[in-house]
Scaffold this motif. Structure first.
Motif, short mmCIF file in Angstrom:
data_model
loop_
_atom_site.label_atom_id
_atom_site.label_comp_id
_atom_site.label_asym_id
_atom_site.label_seq_id
_atom_site.Cartn_x
_atom_site.Cartn_y
_atom_site.Cartn_z
N CYS A 12 0.80 -1.23 0.00
CA CYS A 12 0.00 0.00 0.00
C CYS A 12 0.83 1.27 0.00
CB CYS A 12 -1.00 -0.01 1.15
SG CYS A 12 -0.24 0.03 2.76
N CYS A 52 0.07 -7.93 -0.39
CA CYS A 52 -0.63 -7.52 0.83
C CYS A 52 -1.25 -8.76 1.48
CB CYS A 52 -1.70 -6.50 0.49
SG CYS A 52 -2.78 -6.13 1.90
N GLU A 54 -3.07 -9.05 4.10
CA GLU A 54 -4.45 -8.85 4.60
C GLU A 54 -5.47 -9.03 3.48
OE1 GLU A 54 -4.85 -5.22 6.83
OE2 GLU A 54 -3.11 -5.68 8.06
N ARG A 62 -12.39 -4.66 4.13
CA ARG A 62 -12.17 -5.16 5.49
C ARG A 62 -12.02 -3.97 6.44
NH1 ARG A 62 -7.62 -4.78 2.73
NH2 ARG A 62 -5.79 -4.06 3.87
N CYS A 112 2.34 -4.93 8.62
CA CYS A 112 3.51 -4.34 7.96
C CYS A 112 4.24 -3.30 8.81
CB CYS A 112 3.10 -3.72 6.63
SG CYS A 112 2.53 -4.94 5.45
S1 SF4 Z 1 -1.31 -5.46 5.15
FE1 SF4 Z 1 0.45 -4.17 4.72
S2 SF4 Z 1 0.30 -3.82 2.53
FE2 SF4 Z 1 -1.69 -4.55 3.17
S3 SF4 Z 1 -2.84 -2.69 3.55
FE3 SF4 Z 1 -1.94 -3.34 5.50
S4 SF4 Z 1 -0.04 -2.20 5.65
FE4 SF4 Z 1 -0.69 -2.11 3.55
#
Ligand code: SF4
Length: 173
Positions: A12, A52, A54, A62, A112
């Motif tokens: 992101c 990602c 998530e 989400r 992250c």
């Molecule tokens: S999991 Fe990491 S890459 Fe995915 S939205 Fe959250 S911070 Fe960003």
């Protein structure tokens, strides 16, 4: 100075649409990550966007959660498998003479974060998020720990400090 340079960024950093509902992408109308992207372009560094975890786990739509939601067997498996693929990729680039500038994560993310991660119920821990725990562990002796930086999205003045940190890393190359 090595001209063959690669930096890895959390998904992101490049694609702010990936964030959970309600997570800021702009501050005072400005795209928060712009100084980092400008730095990467100006220094002619190859940028690799990480997946990602998530999104893989529960999709785009989400809500923002802490580690109390994500710290389970399936999510850790996703993170570990991604981290193993990243390690293989890094070894390929290093074999071809590339230096790895480092990783840019997202502070306070349960996944992250680099030095700060959200546990849930308002609790923060001074440690990496679940994805970066796996990455850092697998890359021990391959990428120095000081080459992992985290963007504090809620504080643009700290983002300038991160850019300075990246400048220092590049100067040492
Ligand atoms: S999991 Fe990491 S890459 Fe995915 S939205 Fe959250 S911070 Fe960003």
């Amino acid at each position: 100075m090595n001209e063959k340079r690669i930096i890895f960024v959390s998904h992101c950093v490049v694609n702010q649409c990936a964030r959970a509902r309600g997570i800021k992408t702009k501050l005072n109308g400005k795209v928060i990550v712009k100084p980092i992207i400008d730095f990467i372009i100006e220094h002619n560094v190859g940028m690799i966007q990480l997946p990602c975890p998530e999104i893989k786990y529960e999709g785009l739509n989400r809500r923002a959660c802490g580690q109390n939601h994500y710290n389970n067997q399936l999510f850790n498996k996703i993170c570990k498998e991604y981290a193993e693929k990243i390690k293989k990729l890094i070894l390929q680039y290093q074999d071809e003479g590339y230096s790895i500038i480092g990783f840019v994560g997202i502070e306070y993310s349960p996944t992250c974060g680099i030095t700060r991660t959200t546990l849930g119920n308002g609790k923060i821990a001074n440690e990496p998020g679940l994805f970066y725990k796996h990455i850092i562990e697998l890359l021990d002796n391959i990428v120095p720990s000081q080459n992992f930086v985290g963007l504090p999205l809620n504080n643009p003045s700290e983002i300038e400090k991160i850019v300075q940190q990246l400048e220092l890393i590049i100067k040492k190359e």
